[in-house]
Design a protein around this motif. Structure first.
Motif, PDB file in Angstrom:
ATOM      1  N   GLN A   1       0.832  -1.209   0.000  1.00 58.02           N
ATOM      2  CA  GLN A   1       0.000   0.000   0.000  1.00 58.02           C
ATOM      3  C   GLN A   1       0.865   1.257   0.000  1.00 58.02           C
ATOM      4  OE1 GLN A   1      -2.518  -0.721   3.484  1.00 58.02           O
ATOM      5  NE2 GLN A   1      -4.297  -0.744   2.129  1.00 58.02           N
ATOM      6  N   ILE A   2       1.924   1.248   0.797  1.00 52.61           N
ATOM      7  CA  ILE A   2       2.824   2.406   0.840  1.00 52.61           C
ATOM      8  C   ILE A   2       3.449   2.628  -0.529  1.00 52.61           C
ATOM      9  CG2 ILE A   2       5.048   3.206   1.757  1.00 52.61           C
ATOM     10  CD1 ILE A   2       4.141   1.927   4.472  1.00 52.61           C
ATOM     11  N   GLU A   3       3.853   1.541  -1.162  1.00 49.66           N
ATOM     12  CA  GLU A   3       4.441   1.639  -2.502  1.00 49.66           C
ATOM     13  C   GLU A   3       3.432   2.213  -3.501  1.00 49.66           C
ATOM     14  OE1 GLU A   3       6.080  -1.624  -5.611  1.00 49.66           O
ATOM     15  OE2 GLU A   3       6.861  -1.810  -3.566  1.00 49.66           O
ATOM     16  N   GLU A   4       2.177   1.767  -3.420  1.00 50.79           N
ATOM     17  CA  GLU A   4       1.139   2.263  -4.324  1.00 50.79           C
ATOM     18  C   GLU A   4       0.894   3.757  -4.096  1.00 50.79           C
ATOM     19  OE1 GLU A   4      -2.252  -0.255  -3.594  1.00 50.79           O
ATOM     20  OE2 GLU A   4      -1.258  -2.003  -4.462  1.00 50.79           O
ATOM     21  N   TYR A   5       0.799   4.166  -2.826  1.00 58.33           N
ATOM     22  CA  TYR A   5       0.594   5.587  -2.534  1.00 58.33           C
ATOM     23  C   TYR A   5       1.796   6.422  -2.972  1.00 58.33           C
ATOM     24  CZ  TYR A   5      -3.807   5.117   0.005  1.00 58.33           C
ATOM     25  OH  TYR A   5      -5.118   4.897   0.333  1.00 58.33           O
ATOM     26  N   THR A   6       2.993   5.899  -2.785  1.00 66.24           N
ATOM     27  CA  THR A   6       4.197   6.622  -3.202  1.00 66.24           C
ATOM     28  C   THR A   6       4.193   6.820  -4.716  1.00 66.24           C
ATOM     29  OG1 THR A   6       5.430   5.781  -1.311  1.00 66.24           O
ATOM     30  CG2 THR A   6       6.728   6.593  -3.171  1.00 66.24           C
ATOM     31  N   HIS A   7       3.780   5.782  -5.443  1.00 63.63           N
ATOM     32  CA  HIS A   7       3.674   5.876  -6.902  1.00 63.63           C
ATOM     33  C   HIS A   7       2.602   6.905  -7.292  1.00 63.63           C
ATOM     34  CE1 HIS A   7       4.052   4.522 -11.037  1.00 63.63           C
ATOM     35  NE2 HIS A   7       2.740   4.407 -11.093  1.00 63.63           N
ATOM     36  N   LEU A   8       1.456   6.867  -6.616  1.00 66.72           N
ATOM     37  CA  LEU A   8       0.383   7.831  -6.882  1.00 66.72           C
ATOM     38  C   LEU A   8       0.863   9.259  -6.621  1.00 66.72           C
ATOM     39  CD1 LEU A   8      -2.624   8.503  -7.474  1.00 66.72           C
ATOM     40  CD2 LEU A   8      -3.069   8.094  -5.040  1.00 66.72           C
ATOM     41  N   ILE A   9       1.550   9.465  -5.506  1.00 69.94           N
ATOM     42  CA  ILE A   9       2.063  10.789  -5.146  1.00 69.94           C
ATOM     43  C   ILE A   9       3.033  11.289  -6.207  1.00 69.94           C
ATOM     44  CG2 ILE A   9       3.561  11.988  -3.479  1.00 69.94           C
ATOM     45  CD1 ILE A   9       2.160  10.166  -1.307  1.00 69.94           C
ATOM     46  N   ALA A  10       3.927  10.411  -6.659  1.00 72.33           N
ATOM     47  CA  ALA A  10       4.886  10.791  -7.701  1.00 72.33           C
ATOM     48  C   ALA A  10       4.158  11.178  -8.987  1.00 72.33           C
ATOM     49  CB  ALA A  10       5.863   9.651  -7.954  1.00 72.33           C
ATOM     50  N   GLY A  11       3.092  10.438  -9.314  1.00 72.33           N
ATOM     51  CA  GLY A  11       2.311  10.750 -10.513  1.00 72.33           C
ATOM     52  C   GLY A  11       1.626  12.104 -10.423  1.00 72.33           C
ATOM     53  N   ILE A  12       1.062  12.400  -9.262  1.00 72.09           N
ATOM     54  CA  ILE A  12       0.390  13.698  -9.075  1.00 72.09           C
ATOM     55  C   ILE A  12       1.412  14.827  -9.151  1.00 72.09           C
ATOM     56  CG2 ILE A  12      -0.917  15.137  -7.459  1.00 72.09           C
ATOM     57  CD1 ILE A  12      -2.196  12.496  -6.401  1.00 72.09           C
ATOM     58  N   LYS A  13       2.573  14.630  -8.525  1.00 74.64           N
ATOM     59  CA  LYS A  13       3.629  15.654  -8.591  1.00 74.64           C
ATOM     60  C   LYS A  13       4.073  15.871 -10.031  1.00 74.64           C
ATOM     61  CE  LYS A  13       5.595  15.237  -3.943  1.00 74.64           C
ATOM     62  NZ  LYS A  13       6.784  14.832  -3.171  1.00 74.64           N
ATOM     63  N   ALA A  14       4.165  14.800 -10.799  1.00 71.96           N
ATOM     64  CA  ALA A  14       4.549  14.917 -12.207  1.00 71.96           C
ATOM     65  C   ALA A  14       3.488  15.691 -12.996  1.00 71.96           C
ATOM     66  CB  ALA A  14       4.759  13.534 -12.810  1.00 71.96           C
ATOM     67  N   GLN A  15       2.208  15.437 -12.694  1.00 75.47           N
ATOM     68  CA  GLN A  15       1.132  16.175 -13.360  1.00 75.47           C
ATOM     69  C   GLN A  15       1.209  17.661 -13.019  1.00 75.47           C
ATOM     70  OE1 GLN A  15      -2.313  13.964 -11.925  1.00 75.47           O
ATOM     71  NE2 GLN A  15      -2.717  13.254 -14.000  1.00 75.47           N
ATOM     72  N   ILE A  16       1.455  17.970 -11.760  1.00 77.09           N
ATOM     73  CA  ILE A  16       1.569  19.373 -11.350  1.00 77.09           C
ATOM     74  C   ILE A  16       2.722  20.031 -12.097  1.00 77.09           C
ATOM     75  CG2 ILE A  16       2.182  20.906  -9.426  1.00 77.09           C
ATOM     76  CD1 ILE A  16       0.591  18.989  -7.589  1.00 77.09           C
ATOM     77  N   LYS A  17       3.852  19.340 -12.175  1.00 76.19           N
ATOM     78  CA  LYS A  17       5.021  19.894 -12.878  1.00 76.19           C
ATOM     79  C   LYS A  17       4.703  20.110 -14.353  1.00 76.19           C
ATOM     80  CE  LYS A  17       9.962  19.186 -13.449  1.00 76.19           C
ATOM     81  NZ  LYS A  17      11.117  18.374 -13.121  1.00 76.19           N
ATOM     82  N   LEU A  18       4.004  19.149 -14.951  1.00 73.43           N
ATOM     83  CA  LEU A  18       3.645  19.256 -16.368  1.00 73.43           C
ATOM     84  C   LEU A  18       2.716  20.449 -16.613  1.00 73.43           C
ATOM     85  CD1 LEU A  18       3.928  17.754 -19.115  1.00 73.43           C
ATOM     86  CD2 LEU A  18       1.791  16.599 -18.549  1.00 73.43           C
ATOM     87  N   VAL A  19       1.717  20.608 -15.765  1.00 73.09           N
ATOM     88  CA  VAL A  19       0.780  21.729 -15.918  1.00 73.09           C
ATOM     89  C   VAL A  19       1.507  23.055 -15.703  1.00 73.09           C
ATOM     90  CG1 VAL A  19      -1.295  22.825 -14.986  1.00 73.09           C
ATOM     91  CG2 VAL A  19      -1.261  20.357 -15.332  1.00 73.09           C
TER      92      VAL A  19
END
Length: 142
Positions: free
Chosen positions: A112-130
């Protein structure tokens, strides 16, 4: 800057502020809850191993009744313990059964921690992209 660009920039900023940032905060909070659960099970495992190693079969301890009010308690037989298995259910285990359950639980929590860490990284990447898109719309140097 023309009004079309201003509108696009505004929509991108709104998307970051109203959607991505709250999603990021929520994902981090959920991961923190899982970290807290992981610590509880890690502490329980360590305590069981200490009881086992030292051959402790009865125990006198303080129990938190809530609001930091404690009461002395005697556990006449520590070889059987009750473990919170979730949803308000507690199961009686022997030490070895508890350690086996904890091992399975820790593996699930780590996933679960790994999944949340992956999700967090994805959201941060989206923010950076926007934000990069906003920078390009504003024609700012990189």
């Amino acid at each position: 800057m023309d009004s079309v660009r201003k509108e696009k920039v505004h929509k991108f900023e709104e998307f970051v502020d109203r959607r991505l940032k709250p999603d990021l905060v929520h994902a981090i909070a959920e991961r923190d809850k899982v970290f807290a659960q992981q610590k509880v099970f890690s502490d329980l495992k360590r305590n069981i191993e200490l009881l086992e190693r030292n051959g402790v079969t009865n125990l006198r301890t303080l129990v938190n009744l809530g609001s930091e009010v404690y009461m002395q308690a005697d556990a006449p037989d520590t070889r059987h313990i009750f473990v919170d298995v979730g949803l308000g259910f507690h199961v009686e285990f022997t030490w070895s059964e508890a350690l086996e359950f904890i091992s399975v639980k820790e593996a699930r929590l780590a996933r679960q921690i790994e999944e949340y860490t992956h999700l967090i990284a994805g959201i941060k990447a989206q923010i950076k992209l926007v934000c990069e898109g906003i920078r390009e719309l504003l024609q700012l140097p990189g």
